[in-house]
Design a protein around this motif. Sequence first.
Motif, PDB file in Angstrom:
ATOM      1  N   ALA A   1       0.828  -1.208   0.000  1.00  0.00           N
ATOM      2  CA  ALA A   1       0.000   0.000   0.000  1.00  0.00           C
ATOM      3  C   ALA A   1       0.861   1.256   0.000  1.00  0.00           C
ATOM      4  CB  ALA A   1      -0.931   0.003   1.214  1.00  0.00           C
ATOM      5  N   ALA A   2       2.025   1.200   0.644  1.00  0.00           N
ATOM      6  CA  ALA A   2       2.902   2.368   0.716  1.00  0.00           C
ATOM      7  C   ALA A   2       3.449   2.762  -0.652  1.00  0.00           C
ATOM      8  CB  ALA A   2       4.058   2.086   1.672  1.00  0.00           C
ATOM      9  N   LYS A   3       3.364   1.877  -1.622  1.00  0.00           N
ATOM     10  CA  LYS A   3       3.842   2.196  -2.967  1.00  0.00           C
ATOM     11  C   LYS A   3       2.836   3.042  -3.747  1.00  0.00           C
ATOM     12  CE  LYS A   3       6.648  -1.987  -3.243  1.00  0.00           C
ATOM     13  NZ  LYS A   3       7.873  -1.256  -2.880  1.00  0.00           N
ATOM     14  N   VAL A   4       1.582   3.070  -3.276  1.00  0.00           N
ATOM     15  CA  VAL A   4       0.563   3.834  -3.999  1.00  0.00           C
ATOM     16  C   VAL A   4      -0.145   4.862  -3.115  1.00  0.00           C
ATOM     17  CG1 VAL A   4       0.138   2.021  -5.700  1.00  0.00           C
ATOM     18  CG2 VAL A   4      -1.153   2.019  -3.559  1.00  0.00           C
TER      19      VAL A   4
ATOM     20  N   GLU B   1      -6.229  -3.780  -4.314  1.00  0.00           N
ATOM     21  CA  GLU B   1      -6.604  -3.441  -5.694  1.00  0.00           C
ATOM     22  C   GLU B   1      -7.773  -2.458  -5.711  1.00  0.00           C
ATOM     23  OE1 GLU B   1      -6.326  -4.042  -9.983  1.00  0.00           O
ATOM     24  OE2 GLU B   1      -5.002  -4.518  -8.297  1.00  0.00           O
ATOM     25  N   ALA B   2      -8.768  -2.706  -4.849  1.00  0.00           N
ATOM     26  CA  ALA B   2      -9.915  -1.809  -4.773  1.00  0.00           C
ATOM     27  C   ALA B   2      -9.501  -0.424  -4.272  1.00  0.00           C
ATOM     28  CB  ALA B   2     -10.980  -2.405  -3.853  1.00  0.00           C
ATOM     29  N   MET B   3      -8.543  -0.384  -3.346  1.00  0.00           N
ATOM     30  CA  MET B   3      -8.060   0.900  -2.850  1.00  0.00           C
ATOM     31  C   MET B   3      -7.339   1.661  -3.960  1.00  0.00           C
ATOM     32  SD  MET B   3      -5.518   1.720   0.367  1.00  0.00           S
ATOM     33  CE  MET B   3      -4.031   1.524  -0.616  1.00  0.00           C
TER      34      MET B   3
ATOM     35  N   GLU C   1      -3.539   8.755  -8.349  1.00  0.00           N
ATOM     36  CA  GLU C   1      -2.115   8.758  -8.656  1.00  0.00           C
ATOM     37  C   GLU C   1      -1.445   7.396  -8.465  1.00  0.00           C
ATOM     38  OE1 GLU C   1      -0.261  11.785  -6.373  1.00  0.00           O
ATOM     39  OE2 GLU C   1      -1.422  13.426  -7.246  1.00  0.00           O
ATOM     40  N   ALA C   2      -2.245   6.363  -8.244  1.00  0.00           N
ATOM     41  CA  ALA C   2      -1.669   5.047  -7.953  1.00  0.00           C
ATOM     42  C   ALA C   2      -0.775   4.559  -9.084  1.00  0.00           C
ATOM     43  CB  ALA C   2      -2.782   4.044  -7.686  1.00  0.00           C
TER      44      ALA C   2
ATOM     45  N   LEU D   1       3.385   3.889  -9.049  1.00  0.00           N
ATOM     46  CA  LEU D   1       4.001   2.605  -9.365  1.00  0.00           C
ATOM     47  C   LEU D   1       5.045   2.760 -10.464  1.00  0.00           C
ATOM     48  CD1 LEU D   1       0.947   0.161  -9.267  1.00  0.00           C
ATOM     49  CD2 LEU D   1       2.870   0.244  -7.675  1.00  0.00           C
ATOM     50  N   GLU D   2       4.720   3.545 -11.479  1.00  0.00           N
ATOM     51  CA  GLU D   2       5.680   3.759 -12.561  1.00  0.00           C
ATOM     52  C   GLU D   2       6.917   4.502 -12.060  1.00  0.00           C
ATOM     53  OE1 GLU D   2       3.453   5.751 -15.563  1.00  0.00           O
ATOM     54  OE2 GLU D   2       2.281   3.972 -16.112  1.00  0.00           O
TER      55      GLU D   2
END
Length: 280
Positions: free
Chosen positions: A150-153, A252-254, A260-261, A265-266
Amino acid sequence: MGVSDSPAARLQALFEGHRLTPTQRRIAHSMVRRAADVPFLSSVELAELAGVSQPSVTRFAVALGFDGYPALRRHLREVVPPGPAAETGAYNAYQQAVEAEIENLRHLAQELADPEPVRRAGAVLADSCPLPVLGLRAAAAQAHGFAYFAAKVHPDVRLLNEGGTMLHDRVDVAVRAGASALLCFALPRHPREVVDALTHAKESGLTVVTVADSAFAPVAKVSDLLLPAAVGTGLAFDTACAPMLLGRVLLEAMCDGLPEAQARLEEFDAKAAARGLFVE
């Protein structure tokens, strides 16, 4: 068969609205996990399945409004359609544990036929900044895994995986920082301090989203949104494949609620490549 018509769903509907003791919740949970088989089990067999005494099964039936277990079983044969019996005779104990987890995952897939509860929970978590994620003892690994990804998004994820007197303080800090929700992973055996922490979180104005082993878990009464995923009990220590997978589905739902998710990630992938972070 839709999820609302599944044997497990019909059983769960039967139990809803009743104030059950911890022992009775254990019986209910065992019945939901073996929904297709339960109408054909004796009270002794059900007691062995749930790990309780036979009189506890009788008291459970009475608590549901039946004269006794035979009356409950007759009712179940009318409302719960039979399913194929699992053939476990050829499996050793290790294989049986794996087969039980596969069945837990099948049940989770049935529950997710209605995606709205997970979507609603994901939106609630996406809107909370910071986002505290709680998991103690057996559930600490689940909370840590969710928080890691979760911390990645998400811009501010705060892992709460240690109990003690500081736990309420850390919830208070998150509230002061603007948190509106808390995610909890709750697995057997359920620590009392998790229930206390969720009670405190609700009293502090947080919306509590909980991934638990059962809709009848002790944390249900202090959760605003509870998403059940059964644990395996065939080995010396419980296995939690279904709760872990449900956590990823919730993640995934979050992400769907975080504009900006994908960009985050990119950005992470680009930095990881520049640093040579991974060997593949």
